[in-house]
Design an enzyme around this catalytic site. Structure first.
Site, PDB file in Angstrom:
ATOM      1  CG  ASP A   1      -8.619  -5.489  -2.186  1.00 32.00           C
ATOM      2  OD1 ASP A   1      -8.604  -5.427  -3.432  1.00 32.00           O
ATOM      3  OD2 ASP A   1      -9.640  -5.310  -1.512  1.00 32.00           O
ATOM      4  CG  ASN A   2      -4.844  -7.362   1.824  1.00 28.67           C
ATOM      5  OD1 ASN A   2      -4.854  -6.139   1.713  1.00 28.67           O
ATOM      6  ND2 ASN A   2      -5.731  -8.004   2.566  1.00 28.67           N
TER       7      ASN A   2
ATOM      8  CG  ASP B   1      -3.919  -4.571   5.064  1.00 29.94           C
ATOM      9  OD1 ASP B   1      -3.706  -4.207   6.235  1.00 29.94           O
ATOM     10  OD2 ASP B   1      -5.009  -4.411   4.491  1.00 29.94           O
TER      11      ASP B   1
END
Length: 213
Positions: free
Chosen positions: A13-14, A23
């Protein structure tokens, strides 16, 4: 890795498709070369620990490769994935030797040296920033004892990449960014709208950058 930086949650996700992480929530700089050091308070299993970051990135790249099977043959994707470990080892060695202020000599010399650095740092719990500060240019002080003897011998074959004549190298301690100092800087802002510690830290970091580059 060469900076001792721990993202905190280095999952897919990052990471974007060009390989940049973002993030940064519960990040930290590791005080010492502790592979199990974690930054996130909720990471009880060490999934995103300092030493597992290369593995996390490799997994992320595998997910990208897997998704590309919809538009690509598998064989080129597999071939691309197979170069990851060797590429990582080469690049992390270059980065660490740059920080140590010496000129790389090639994988056959550099990889054993990096292994010796990591082993000595783990055995002695020497602060990461202190080691790279004291050893800049490839010469370790005599205060680094027997645990660093093999490493000192290996470093003897390396040339400095630049003179260590910047005033920064005469400071009593290296510029670092450990979490206690970060929280103190933030507390001054949050509690008293005092930005002076942050301004001073930016100046210190830029000065360190001048000494390194």
């Amino acid at each position: 890795m060469a900076a001792g930086f721990v993202h905190g949650v280095l999952n897919s996700d990052n990471i974007n498709v060009t390989g940049e992480s973002f993030d940064y929530g519960p990040w930290r700089f590791a005080p010492s070369w502790a592979p199990g050091f974690t930054a996130a308070y909720f990471d009880q299993s060490g999934l995103y620990s300092f030493g597992r970051q290369p593995e996390a990135i490799y997994w992320d790249v595998m997910q990208l490769a897997s998704s590309l099977r919809l538009i690509s043959e598998e064989e080129p994707l597999i071939e691309a994935m197979e170069v990851f470990p060797e590429t990582f080892q080469r690049e992390v060695a270059i980065a660490m030797l740059w920080r140590l202020g010496v000129v790389p000599r090639g994988p056959e010399f550099d990889r054993p040296l990096i292994g010796a650095i990591e082993a000595a740092l783990v055995e002695t719990d020497t602060p990461i920033d202190r080691f790279f500060f004291d050893g800049f240019g490839g010469t370790l002080p005599e205060s680094y004892g027997e645990a660093f003897a093999a490493l000192r011998a290996q470093l003897a074959g390396y040339e400095p990449r630049k003179p260590g004549d910047h005033a920064y190298w005469s400071d009593p301690a290296p510029c670092a960014m450990l979490i206690d100092e970060v929280e103190a800087i933030w507390a001054a802002i949050a509690q008293g709208d005092d930005w002076a510690p942050l301004t001073a830290k930016v100046v210190a970091i830029r000065r360190m950058g001048e000494a390194l580059r």
